[in-house]
Design a protein around this motif. Structure first.
Motif, short mmCIF file in Angstrom:
data_model
loop_
_atom_site.label_atom_id
_atom_site.label_comp_id
_atom_site.label_asym_id
_atom_site.label_seq_id
_atom_site.Cartn_x
_atom_site.Cartn_y
_atom_site.Cartn_z
N ILE A 70 4.08 28.66 5.97
CA ILE A 70 3.38 27.38 6.17
C ILE A 70 2.47 27.52 7.39
N PRO A 71 1.44 26.67 7.50
CA PRO A 71 0.55 26.73 8.67
C PRO A 71 1.34 26.54 9.96
N ALA A 72 0.97 27.29 10.97
CA ALA A 72 1.67 27.24 12.24
C ALA A 72 1.66 25.85 12.85
N VAL A 73 0.60 25.07 12.57
CA VAL A 73 0.49 23.73 13.15
C VAL A 73 1.60 22.81 12.65
N ALA A 74 2.20 23.15 11.51
CA ALA A 74 3.26 22.31 10.95
C ALA A 74 4.63 22.64 11.53
N VAL A 75 4.70 23.66 12.36
CA VAL A 75 5.98 24.09 12.93
C VAL A 75 6.05 23.65 14.40
N THR A 76 6.95 22.74 14.71
CA THR A 76 7.08 22.24 16.07
C THR A 76 7.92 23.20 16.92
N ASN A 77 7.95 22.94 18.21
CA ASN A 77 8.73 23.78 19.12
C ASN A 77 10.23 23.67 18.88
N ASN A 78 10.64 22.60 18.20
CA ASN A 78 12.06 22.38 17.95
C ASN A 78 12.57 23.15 16.73
N VAL A 79 11.67 23.82 16.03
CA VAL A 79 12.04 24.57 14.83
C VAL A 79 12.42 26.00 15.21
N GLN A 80 13.54 26.47 14.69
CA GLN A 80 13.97 27.84 14.94
C GLN A 80 13.29 28.78 13.94
N ARG A 81 12.53 29.75 14.46
CA ARG A 81 11.77 30.65 13.59
C ARG A 81 12.49 31.98 13.34
N ASN A 82 13.53 32.25 14.12
CA ASN A 82 14.24 33.53 14.02
C ASN A 82 15.57 33.32 13.31
N SER A 83 15.71 33.88 12.12
CA SER A 83 16.94 33.68 11.36
C SER A 83 18.16 34.29 12.04
N ASN A 84 17.95 35.31 12.87
CA ASN A 84 19.08 35.92 13.58
C ASN A 84 19.72 34.95 14.57
N LEU A 85 18.94 33.94 14.98
CA LEU A 85 19.47 32.93 15.89
C LEU A 85 20.01 31.71 15.15
N ILE A 86 20.01 31.79 13.82
CA ILE A 86 20.55 30.72 12.98
C ILE A 86 21.88 31.14 12.37
N ILE A 87 21.93 32.37 11.86
CA ILE A 87 23.14 32.89 11.23
C ILE A 87 24.27 32.95 12.26
N GLY A 88 25.42 32.41 11.89
CA GLY A 88 26.56 32.37 12.80
C GLY A 88 26.69 31.07 13.56
N LYS A 89 25.65 30.23 13.47
CA LYS A 89 25.71 28.90 14.07
C LYS A 89 26.41 27.94 13.11
N TYR A 90 26.72 26.76 13.60
CA TYR A 90 27.29 25.70 12.77
C TYR A 90 26.33 24.53 12.72
N SER A 91 26.34 23.82 11.60
CA SER A 91 25.59 22.57 11.54
C SER A 91 26.34 21.53 12.37
N ALA A 92 25.60 20.74 13.12
CA ALA A 92 26.21 19.80 14.05
C ALA A 92 27.00 18.72 13.33
#
Length: 272
Positions: A70-92
């Motif tokens: 998607i266009p970079a303008v649609a991605v805010t600073n609050n979005v995690q772009r690195n899947s390695n920093l998502i895997i192993g986390k829990y949904s709040a």
């Protein structure tokens, strides 16, 4: 030839000419910068998204993640772009991640941030049990999550003799909580007093432990001892586990009321 060079020199050194060239250069730089910014904003980037609805308090694994551009303008600073920093986390807690949604940082938490994260460590086929303790019974608050302990029992038999024995061996402590349900050791800047030790036990042992809670009139007490250690409580009789189990079973019965708590121990005397 000389006249041509002289004409060029006069043209370049002319103030008006310099001004025009400067303006053109500035406009060129502005145009180039503007186009660069626009290009960087509309250029597609690869972003991880949830390929399924992820319920609260769920461990996020690789197979839950897909990718879109998607266009970079649609991605805010609050979005995690690195899947390695998502895997192993829990949904709040109380946060559902819909299928197709990007992963926002404020709905991704670590296991230890879960209010009852210790319950996720209870093994399949076991139930969590909370043993009431004090600072004294935890040896000055020196029993930590991950420690192995034995559970001892003290009781007064029909002859008025105090019997002491080991009821459970090598139990792993999953959490140490205070009276407010907060983890005692999660905040080193705050002193918290231990009130319960949480551990997992098989269903039959869970029922046995719940029965002991109804035997206070028999002087029944459960207390932790570091695994392999010696009981700090002495009695008239030292008994083995089976004698303790027989004592518990002989003084309580279990009935089913088909509610959310299918096993309710009651005193044997209450059934008379």
């Amino acid at each position: 030839m000389n006249n041509f060079l002289i004409s060029i020199k006069r043209f370049i050194t002319n103030k008006n000419t310099v001004t025009v060239i400067g303006v053109i250069a500035i406009l060129g730089l502005l145009y180039w910068g503007y186009n660069s910014v626009i290009d960087s904003q509309v250029k597609p980037i690869r972003v991880p998204i949830a390929n399924q609805t992820i319920q609260p308090r769920t461990l996020i694994t690789d197979n839950m993640i897909s990718y879109i551009e998607i266009p970079a303008v649609a991605v805010t600073n609050n979005v995690q772009r690195n899947s390695n920093l998502i895997i192993g986390k829990y949904s709040a807690v109380n946060s559902v991640i819909p299928a197709g949604s990007m992963f926002y940082n404020d709905v991704l938490i670590d296991e230890e941030q879960l209010p009852d994260s210790a319950f996720t460590a209870v093994k399949d086929g076991e139930r969590p049990y909370s043993l009431s303790v004090t600072t004294s019974s935890t040896y000055g608050n020196s029993i930590f999550p991950g420690n192995k302990i034995d559970i001892y029992m003290k009781a007064v038999d029909e002859n008025g003799q105090v019997m002491v024995g080991r009821l459970l061996a090598q139990v792993e402590v999953l959490a140490v909580k205070d009276s407010q349900g907060q983890n005692v050791f999660e905040n080193t800047s705050t002193t918290r007093t231990p009130a319960t030790l949480l551990f997992g036990v098989p269903e039959d042992v869970f029922i046995l432990l719940k029965k002991t809670e109804y035997l206070r009139s028999y002087g029944v007490e459960l207390f932790p001892v570091p695994y392999g250690g010696t009981s700090p409580v002495e009695g008239d009789l030292t008994v083995d586990r089976q004698e303790l189990v027989d004592f518990i079973e002989s003084n309580t019965v279990t009935f089913s009321d088909n509610t959310t708590n299918p096993t309710n121990p009651v005193l044997e005397s209450e059934m008379e």
